[in-house]
Every structure is written in C-alpha cells, then in structure tokens.
Design an enzyme around this catalytic site. Sequence first.
Site, PDB file in Angstrom:
ATOM      1  N   ASP A 293      40.190  44.871  41.792  1.00 12.44           N
ATOM      2  CA  ASP A 293      40.117  44.169  40.523  1.00 12.44           C
ATOM      3  C   ASP A 293      40.151  45.221  39.411  1.00 12.44           C
ATOM      4  O   ASP A 293      39.945  46.410  39.669  1.00 12.44           O
ATOM      5  CB  ASP A 293      38.819  43.353  40.488  1.00 12.44           C
ATOM      6  CG  ASP A 293      38.635  42.632  39.169  1.00 12.44           C
ATOM      7  OD1 ASP A 293      39.628  42.100  38.650  1.00 12.44           O
ATOM      8  OD2 ASP A 293      37.505  42.601  38.656  1.00 12.44           O
ATOM      9  N   LYS A 712      45.098  36.245  44.496  1.00 15.01           N
ATOM     10  CA  LYS A 712      44.587  37.545  44.957  1.00 15.01           C
ATOM     11  C   LYS A 712      44.447  37.537  46.480  1.00 15.01           C
ATOM     12  O   LYS A 712      44.877  38.473  47.168  1.00 15.01           O
ATOM     13  CB  LYS A 712      43.239  37.851  44.316  1.00 15.01           C
ATOM     14  CG  LYS A 712      43.290  38.177  42.830  1.00 15.01           C
ATOM     15  CD  LYS A 712      41.892  38.540  42.325  1.00 15.01           C
ATOM     16  CE  LYS A 712      41.916  38.932  40.860  1.00 15.01           C
ATOM     17  NZ  LYS A 712      40.596  39.369  40.371  1.00 15.01           N
TER      18      LYS A 712
END
Length: 1090
Positions: A293, A712
């Site tokens: 991230d 993701k």
Amino acid sequence: MMWARHKMDNEVNNRTCEVIKDGRFKVTKWKEIQVGDVIRLRKNDFIPADILLLSSSEPNSLCYVETAELDGETNLKFKMALETTHQYLQKENSLATFDGFVECEEPNNRLDKFTGTLFWRNTSFSLDADKILLRGCVIRNTDFCHGLVIFAGADTKIMRNSGKTRFKRTKIDYLMNYMVYTIFVLLSLISAGLAIGHAYWEAQVGNYSWYLYDGEDSSPSYRGFLNFWGYIIVLNTMVPISLYVSVEVIRLGQSYFINWDLQMYYFEKDTPAKARTTTLNEQLGQIHYIFSDKTGTLTQNIMTFKKCCINGKIYGDHRDASQHNHSKIEQVDFSWNTYADGKLAFYDHYLIEQIQSGKEPEVRQFFFLLAICHTVMVDRIDGQLNYQAASPDEGALVSAARDFGFAFLARTQNTITISEMGTERTYTVLAILDFNSDRKRMSIIVRTPEGSIRLYCKGADTVIYERLHRMNPTKQETQDALDVFANETLRTLCLCYKEIEENEFEEWNKKFMAASVASTNRDEALDKVYEEIEKDLILLGATAIEDKLQDGVPETISKLAKADIKIWVLTGDKKETAENIGFACELLTEETTICYGEDINALLNTRIENQRNKGGVYAKLVPQVQEPFFPPGGNRALIITGSWLNEILLEKKTKTSKILKLKFPRTEEERRMRTQSKRRLEAKKEQRQKNFVDLACECSAVICCRVTPKQKAMVVDLVKRYKKAITLAIGDGANDVNMIKTAHIGVGISGQEGMQAVMSSDYSFAQFRYLQRLLLVHGRWSYIRMCKFLRYFFYKNFAFTLVHFWYSFFNGYSAQTAYEDWFITLYNVLYSSLPVLLMGLLDQDVSDKLSLRFPGLYVVGQRDLLFNYKRFFVSLLHGVLTSMILFFIPLGAYLQTVGQDGEAPSDYQSFAVTIASALVITVNFQIGLDTSYWTFVNAFSIFGSIALYFGIMFDLHSAGIHVLFPAAFKFTGTASNALRQPYIWLTIILTVAVCLLPVVAIRFLSMTIWPSESDKIQKHRKRLKAEEQWKRRPYVFRRGMSSRRSAYAFSHQRGYADLISTGRSIRKKRSPLDAIIADGTAEYRRTVES
C-alpha cells in the site's frame, strides 16, 4: 496465531455503544447490535456498523468522520443527515418512536457507493453514500450523533472487503509432506522386499534347520507376511514422526527472535515487531513479489511545507538573512508570530527577512493567497486555532501561511478573516470555485476592505500555465523551479491572481448564479462559467510540499530490489500522487520508461491477435515460444488505474438490465451453444490475465492506482496463480485486509490507520523499513536453518534405521533389531535431538549486518536451492552410505577377532553397542560440520549428547537395574565389558573417520573450487565489517527533457465549498446534550405531533 486473533476479535466484539432499548438509550456491546437499532455515538467513538445518519449535534446535522481505516486518508470527511430527520429526530423519545422503513442495496464491498430509499411520514427520501457512516470510521469534531443500523457484522462494507480467511502453509510444508509420503512408499517397499526374503529363507533354510524350530508350524509365506509387519515396526523410525514437533518448536523459537529484535522496535510509539503466526517464518526467506500500500505504509501521510518559488526566486534552502548558504544552520524561530504553531521546520532565514521587511510585495501576497484561497474550516480549542481541511496538502499550506504571519482566523458564509502580520482584516467572499479532479485547481473571488475585487487561484502547473496572461515575466524562472522541486520529489502547486473590474464581475456573476441553479448538467455548466473568469492570470510563484516518506523507504526498496524481490505498489490514491511517490522512493527514475493503461491495452490486444493467428492444429504440434512484450534492455515501469485494470482483465460487470433479458435455453442445442460460449469467454479472460501478468512481470516496477480493496486482492491472486511465486502483501488500513489475507504472507503496519490490517496480518511492525530486516535477516536465516535442519534430520534417521536393513541379510530376514531396545527409544529423544534443534534456532551463515549489506544472498531461498527433491535424495543417499559404513566396518572387524582376555568380543550385544556408539558420535560430529555459527550452547549440546549417551548406556547396562527389571534390561554388563577393549574403541574411531572424512574432503573442495556467495563473504568477513552507507541515486540531467510531474494531490472529492457557501458548516450555539435528552425542547427543533 489463532489465539491472538481470537483475543483481538473478542476485544472488538465487547466494545460498547448506546442503543435505544425500551424507549431509552442503554449501553450495549457491539456483538449485540442488530439491523434496525437506533444508536448514539460520541466524539472519537469507532462506528460499530454501517449506519444511516439521522441527526447530530452540529448545524444541519453534519457529522465529521475520519476514514483512515477505510481509505488511508487522515483528513476529515463530512456526512450530512436528511433535512427531515435533522428536524424531527433530535430528542430521545422521538428517536425511540422512529418507524421509518429503509429499502436499500444488498450488502456489497463498494466503499464509495450506497443506494437506498427511506420511507417515512408518507414520503420517500433518496439515500446516498453522503448519509451513511461506515464501520471502521471514527467520529471526529462532533459531540454526538444518532444513526439507524443498516448493515451489521459480516454484512458491513469493511467486512465485505476483508475477503476469506485462508489457512496459510509454507512451500517447505508442502514439500516436506510429499517427502514423508515418499518415505512411506520406501518403507513399504523395503519391508515387502525383506518379507519376501524371509519367506524364501524359511523355505530354503529355516524349515530344514532343526535348531531353529520355534514350535510354530506356519508356512513360509505366512511367516513372510508376519515379518512384513515386523519390519514396518522395526523400520518405522524412517518415518520422521518427531520431525513435525521439532519443526514447530524451531518456528516458535524463531518467532520469539522476531518479537525480541530491538532493531525492529519503534521507540516513538513503543511498538515492537510481532510474529502473529509461528508457521510461516521460513517462507519469509523465499519472497518473490511484495505488494505494498502507499498511504501510511510507504508514506507517513503527513504533508510538510518545504520550499517555494516567489517572483522567480527559490526559498527554502539552508541560508541566513544575508542569503549566504550554510550546511549547518539553526531552525527559523517563529516566536515573533503569536499564531505560529511551532511545528514547521524551516531553515531559510532570508525568506523571513523578506516577509518582515516588506521590500518585495509579492512575498506577502504569496502567503496571503495561501491564507485566503482554500476551503479549510477553523475551530478554536482552548484558544488555539484548529484547522480541518479536505486534504492534508491544503492543511499544510494554510498552516504554513499561518506560521509565516498570515493566519486564517475565521469565516462565515460570505466573509473570511485573516491576520496579516498581526493586523486582522476581513474580506467579503463573492464566490468559491471549488476543486475537482478534472479542474485540478480552485479559486476564490473576494472583495477587499478597500472595495477592489480579486481572484486568487492555486492548482496544478499543467492547468495554471494554460490560463496565464501572456505578459508573465517570471514564467520561465518558475518553470525551472518546478523542475527543481520535481527532481526533489516534492509535490508542486502554482499560485496566481487577477484583478477583476466591477462590471466584469457583475456580468460573470449573473452567469454563475444561473449555472448554480441549473436543474440539469449543473457541474458542466459551472465548469464552463469558471473557465470564463479563470484566464489572463498573473503568476505569483509555486509551493513545494513534501509527502513525507517513512524513514528508510528508498533504502529498503533499493536493498529488496538487489535481492531480486519485485515491488508493486497498490493504492487507492490518484495517479499523479502515486507516480510522484514512485519517484520519491526510487521505484521510478528519470531513465524509466513508463507505460500507462492505454499502452498496455494495445500491447495485450496485439498479443491476443498474434496468439489467435498462431492457433490451430499447428500450435498443438509445436509448443509456442513465449516472446517478450518489450525489446531487451531498458528500464520500464507500469502505472495503471483501477478502471483500466478492469477493462484489461475483462472484469467489467454486465448490467443488470441485460441479465434480466436473458432467456433460459429451450433446447439441448441452445444449452450446448451457451456452455461453449461461456467456456470461450472464460478461456479468453484467462489468457488475457496471463498475458497481463507476463507483461507486468517484465517491468521493474508496477504501480496500480485508484484500485479497490477487491482489485488489490485480485492482482495478488493473479501473480500467485500464473507465476507460482511466493508473495507478500504489506499495508496498514482496512482497505488492505483482503490483499493481506490473499498473499502467502501478510504484514500489517501498526500506524495511523488503526489496527484492522494488523489484526489480519501474519507479522506486524511500525515502520516499512523494518521489512528489509524481516526478510533479509530473519527470513533468510529461518529458511537456511529450516533447510539444514530438515536435511540433517532425514540423514540421521536414515543412517540410524537402515542399519537394520543391512543386518537383515545376516539374520535370516527375521526382523531382529540391530540395537538395544532402549537405544532405539532414546535415540531421537535424547542422543541426537538437542544439537539439531539448536542449529535450527541459532545457526547463521553470515551476520545480520552482512546479510543486509549483501542482499544477493537472499536468492538461494527464492530458487529453492537449499531444500528440494534433489537435496532430499542426496541426504537419503548420505544416510544410506553412513548406515553401510556403520554396519559393515564393525562387522568386518568382528568376524575373526579375539579380545585381550582370549575371548571373542563378537557377540550380538557387543556388536550392537559398537554400532550405537559409532552412530551417536558420527551424527553429532556431522552436525558440528554442518554448523556455521558456533556458540558455547552448540558445542555443549554436541559433546553433551555424546556424554549423555555413554552415561545412560552404562546405567542401563548395570546389574542393579537388571535386578529390578530383568525383563526390560537384558544388556547387563555389555557396555563395561565391550568398551574396555581397545580394539572396539579403534573400530569405533575407524568407523567414525570413514563416515566423516569424505564429507570433510568434499566440503573443502567445494569451498575451494566452487565457493558459494556466502562462502566468499565468510572468508572475507573481517574486511567487510565496515557498514556500507546507502546513497540516494544521483539525478542525471538530460537536455530537452522536462522532469516536472504534476502532483496536485488534493482530495479527489470536492472540498467544503458547498458547505461554506450555503452556511451549513458555520457553527451556531446549540443546546447541550443534557438539554436535548431532557423532555424540554430546543429553540431550533419543531415538535412532531403524531
């Protein structure tokens, strides 16, 4: 691991909030909250479920929330209740009798969307995401609020994004299991072969030897069958039953070493590293891909004003008031400014001199613009100014202006008050032209106290430069400064202004008011009107903000890249912001060729077309050679948005209307055609996904921006599926949980975004930079230790067990053991367990500092070089050869010998003692050869195990224990009788030497002729002790190429302009909470008569 998660779940489930029960608010645990409950939340409370905001203590029932755990952004967002619920649902009794009916979408994982309708008082009200408070957020700057629970528990959006909890196992675990299956097969085959041998021997010898008659008249085949099970029992030590227990002990110890590592302890927040699982340690040494991230993981999510360019001059370097540069200079003292917050670290004293002297009016105008052109809201807490901004960038700029003497003090619906170098002045706000992601700028039009009208504007350089007046003398100098700032990976904004005539404004304002009330296409109409006034601007300068990376991020990424670990950044942030951070942490460089979504789509379409053309019968006969997407050489990176990702991977959802029009197949032919069509689509999608992964893996860096939590996880899963690579995901927010659970290893950063990621992770720590130590030190050591442990464990078990096999050829395959029973029992428990456990816990080929200095050592784990089927069979062969030597050398020595007393020492019991003694010494010395890192504990365990063997053996062979347990201890006096013979000691020494000398010779030759990388470093470790300092990659200037990157990184949603212009955000005097709870009515509330 499971216990730690259970404790955290229990803690969350037992949090409390106020829920209406029996007409009153009562304290209730989260786990008891149900859909339809009306709850009250107070300032700084976590939201326990997805709730519809009904009312709050703020004007117009506004509610400010921090969404850090959802999207990683620490700036506050506002939510606002329906006007009707704001008016009628303030008192406790009215909330208790609320009987509205909500019809809404099914539970889903879309954090930014909500569709529903409230039916109440014979009227329907539309609901959207602006009226929903999501679980995981925190109430801020709002004394209290009331809400209706829409989704609870597993149906909440944050939980829908969490993904399934997967049971994770290491690659070595799977390999070890297959090897145990192989050993089972070998055990069965060997036992079957020896059983057949026994049946044959019984038929040829046993039946005709009267002295071997045991009173049983069984057939040779039946005796062979019984002996098969006898050998399964005798040879069962081939199957390493204690291996699994030993592996878990080692993993537990390695987990504690991670927990105890002070170099992974973050002192500022008192946060140690934490291994939340004990089953994945060695997999840390085999990582191929890291998925990270951005916000809060690579960055601190803190914006800092660093430099600026005013009137073509750059300010922000280390220099004194006389413009002389100094490498060491004291920080600027802002004590002259009563409004300064003291948090800004600035070192350019010349800028302060310019502001205070007022010699250049543009300098003061620059900071005045920062203080007035924004949508920040201000509040006073204990006499201190407290700013709430729509983005951290905007907050940083307004705070910087405050420190430099231009403090934003207050605002109303149509005024704004500024302290200009100590003098308060109030300006009339005529219009706020708010930011959005298409405009990439915002403007404000104000009337000064003197009566003149001015427009102030700030925005991305790419859009500001298109709207500048032709006569801007500092345009080129500012552009050069922007290039300098971009090279330093700072985020830039251009500032400009414009004088407006009264009649020009009146004419424009009419168009503005008309566009503001347009019933259709209002946003487009407003943007068109904004364009008319935002032109012919005068450039003032540019700001440079640092989106502060966490300490050591570029260094960590550089070292991990040298370890052949590829890093992908998956973020929900904007493309410009993500790209800028890519340059800041050196994932991207000026030499990098960046490919975007449209480029990738074109390449993939071309590849699909080529594959289709090469298909057919010929393709089945000749295997296709995978051609690279890019020509060799060159450094490429991929930057792709979530929308492009969906399009490229064919993940776009079919519209519901189309689904409803589908007809069920009526005939078998229709059903078959539909099935074939579905299969073709699936095959096309799979091929497309595989091609995308192949293309992305050819790039040195991949940045996916504007991706959802589900996307993701999908990217991680694609790499796992098509590359068969070991993956690690690292994040710090709830939006990273799905990715963390999907990857082979999940790491949580315990940072500013709460504990959601940590609670779902396998390992956690406070800073991204600790990842290099976790992988390059702990991961690599754990992998090496586990591989050595497993190879040695298989070796020692085969060396021990297969002596029975060789002995079978001399005892009629009768399943008689070659050792004493007690030796077999204690061999794996006492005589050979401690040294191998200590090696699995403490061994290291090179020190931690050298492991970090030479990341290339890490590749042995990625390539599975230290433990695989080849290594397993080498260990097996080593064990077989050792067992042969252990059996046949004593056998040869005992064939025709006479002891010192004239008696033959070649009895069975003495023979067993000789083999056992040689075995214990050999396997313990062998682990000494395998040990790279010697400590007192290792040495004590090796020699202590040998001493323990002899001590126990003499006790078990004593006459005293035989008297007590005659049936269990039959080797009475064997040890003392046998080991007093020098001949037996010479036999033991010879056996040990023949077992170990070839190993020593092979190791010496391999280290001399074919040394590994760690061998070379070990050899020169004294010279390499000095630590190498990491240096940032130097910038290479290339003429004719601009390095400027637009980095206008304000919040992708609109700011607070609508709230300010309508007056809904301006705090009015409210009744206290106690008065609202009481039966009395407040001034602003209307009582509802039912």
